[in-house]
Write a protein that holds these residues in place. Structure first.
Motif, PDB file in Angstrom:
ATOM      1  N   GLY A   1       0.817  -1.203   0.000  1.00 12.09           N
ATOM      2  CA  GLY A   1       0.000   0.000   0.000  1.00 12.09           C
ATOM      3  C   GLY A   1       0.851   1.252   0.000  1.00 12.09           C
ATOM      4  O   GLY A   1       1.034   1.904  -1.024  1.00 12.09           O
ATOM      5  N   ILE A   2       1.418   1.581   1.142  1.00  9.17           N
ATOM      6  CA  ILE A   2       2.219   2.801   1.274  1.00  9.17           C
ATOM      7  C   ILE A   2       3.344   2.836   0.247  1.00  9.17           C
ATOM      8  O   ILE A   2       3.577   3.871  -0.402  1.00  9.17           O
ATOM      9  N   CYS A   3       4.030   1.719   0.079  1.00  6.24           N
ATOM     10  CA  CYS A   3       5.187   1.706  -0.830  1.00  6.24           C
ATOM     11  C   CYS A   3       4.787   1.993  -2.275  1.00  6.24           C
ATOM     12  O   CYS A   3       5.599   2.525  -3.043  1.00  6.24           O
TER      13      CYS A   3
ATOM     14  N   ALA B   1      -3.030  11.628  -0.856  1.00  2.00           N
ATOM     15  CA  ALA B   1      -3.589  10.332  -1.227  1.00  2.00           C
ATOM     16  C   ALA B   1      -4.088   9.692   0.065  1.00  2.00           C
ATOM     17  O   ALA B   1      -3.800  10.180   1.163  1.00  2.00           O
ATOM     18  N   ILE B   2      -4.861   8.611  -0.081  1.00  4.18           N
ATOM     19  CA  ILE B   2      -5.478   7.987   1.091  1.00  4.18           C
ATOM     20  C   ILE B   2      -5.172   6.494   1.137  1.00  4.18           C
ATOM     21  O   ILE B   2      -5.329   5.788   0.142  1.00  4.18           O
TER      22      ILE B   2
ATOM     23  N   SER C   1       0.607  10.763   7.462  1.00  6.10           N
ATOM     24  CA  SER C   1       2.067  10.714   7.491  1.00  6.10           C
ATOM     25  C   SER C   1       2.561  11.450   6.260  1.00  6.10           C
ATOM     26  O   SER C   1       1.814  11.618   5.287  1.00  6.10           O
ATOM     27  N   THR C   2       3.799  11.900   6.295  1.00  5.07           N
ATOM     28  CA  THR C   2       4.367  12.642   5.164  1.00  5.07           C
ATOM     29  C   THR C   2       5.577  11.894   4.633  1.00  5.07           C
ATOM     30  O   THR C   2       6.412  11.411   5.412  1.00  5.07           O
ATOM     31  N   HIS C   3       5.662  11.793   3.300  1.00  2.00           N
ATOM     32  CA  HIS C   3       6.718  11.018   2.650  1.00  2.00           C
ATOM     33  C   HIS C   3       7.288  11.795   1.464  1.00  2.00           C
ATOM     34  O   HIS C   3       6.635  12.682   0.908  1.00  2.00           O
TER      35      HIS C   3
ATOM     36  N   LEU D   1       0.086  11.444   3.075  1.00  4.05           N
ATOM     37  CA  LEU D   1      -0.723  10.246   2.949  1.00  4.05           C
ATOM     38  C   LEU D   1      -1.669  10.185   4.141  1.00  4.05           C
ATOM     39  O   LEU D   1      -1.233  10.110   5.290  1.00  4.05           O
ATOM     40  N   VAL D   2      -2.952  10.274   3.869  1.00  3.68           N
ATOM     41  CA  VAL D   2      -3.973  10.207   4.927  1.00  3.68           C
ATOM     42  C   VAL D   2      -4.321   8.747   5.162  1.00  3.68           C
ATOM     43  O   VAL D   2      -4.502   7.977   4.212  1.00  3.68           O
TER      44      VAL D   2
END
Length: 215
Positions: A128-130, A144-145, A194-196, A207-208
């Motif tokens: 997901g996150i990656c 994005a969520i 979080s912030t990336h 990223l929410v």
């Protein structure tokens, strides 16, 4: 599009905070219906949960005055990096914008999570996150969520498991700001961000993370 920070990479594609809030509210309302109607079981596949969520959101959205014009479930999108790889984000939400721009959409990727037993938190990060961080999803977008379908309570434990997994992989996910509550985004108590740094894009993106109990 406006660019932000740095001179190399895809310019930033801003997504209005109000639109993010509208999408979060619809996702929360749809998930509440799933749980109230007992439409989801812990063994159900993620894609089947998403299909049922899609149907519930459609009934809620019908006749509303929401600024969400429409959304697509698992649309085929070629990776913007030009790799030719086809990726399928779970949902992409669209607004009525002029001039029209097909690059503008708010992506939502959903993963199952458990508060007891096997957590599935590593898949939430790796699958997901990656995908957002690598630019497979939402390249250049500033929001994005990620949505966590919590199929086994307690939800607080499921969230904490994700937090620990994110902390362990912070370097891999180019994490600038760790998971933290964002009540300004949504009244739902399990809403975080979080912030990336996204590969191939200018500046950081937010990223929410929305965690909902679906059964």
């Amino acid at each position: 599009m406006r660019s932000a920070g740095g001179s190399i990479g895809v310019p930033r594609l801003p997504i209005d905070l109000g639109f993010v809030t509208s999408v979060l509210d619809l996702l929360v309302a749809g998930a509440a219906e799933l749980r109230a109607k007992r439409l989801v079981t812990p063994e159900m596949r993620e894609d089947k949960i998403s299909e049922r969520l899609d149907s519930e959101m459609e009934m809620i959205h019908r006749g509303s005055d929401s600024d969400i014009v429409n959304w697509s479930m698992r649309p085929n999108r070629s990776a913007a990096s030009g790799s030719g790889v086809i990726v399928e984000v779970d949902f992409s939400f669209h607004a009525n914008l002029l001039p029209r721009d097909q690059r503008w959409y708010l992506a939502v990727e959903a993963k199952k999570l458990r508060g007891r037993g096997r957590s599935l938190a590593s898949a939430y990060v790796e699958e997901g996150i990656c995908r957002f961080v690598s630019g497979k999803y939402s390249l250049g977008h500033d929001h994005a969520i990620m949505m966590g379908y919590v199929v086994v309570a307690p939800i607080a434990t499921a969230v904490e498991r994700v937090r620990r997994s994110m902390d362990r992989t912070a370097e891999k996910t180019s994490q600038d700001v760790a998971l933290g509550a964002v009540p300004e985004f949504c009244r739902h108590p399990y809403t975080y961000a979080s912030t990336h740094q996204q590969h191939g894009a200018k500046g950081p993106f937010k990223l929410v993370h929305l965690f909902v109990e679906v059964c």
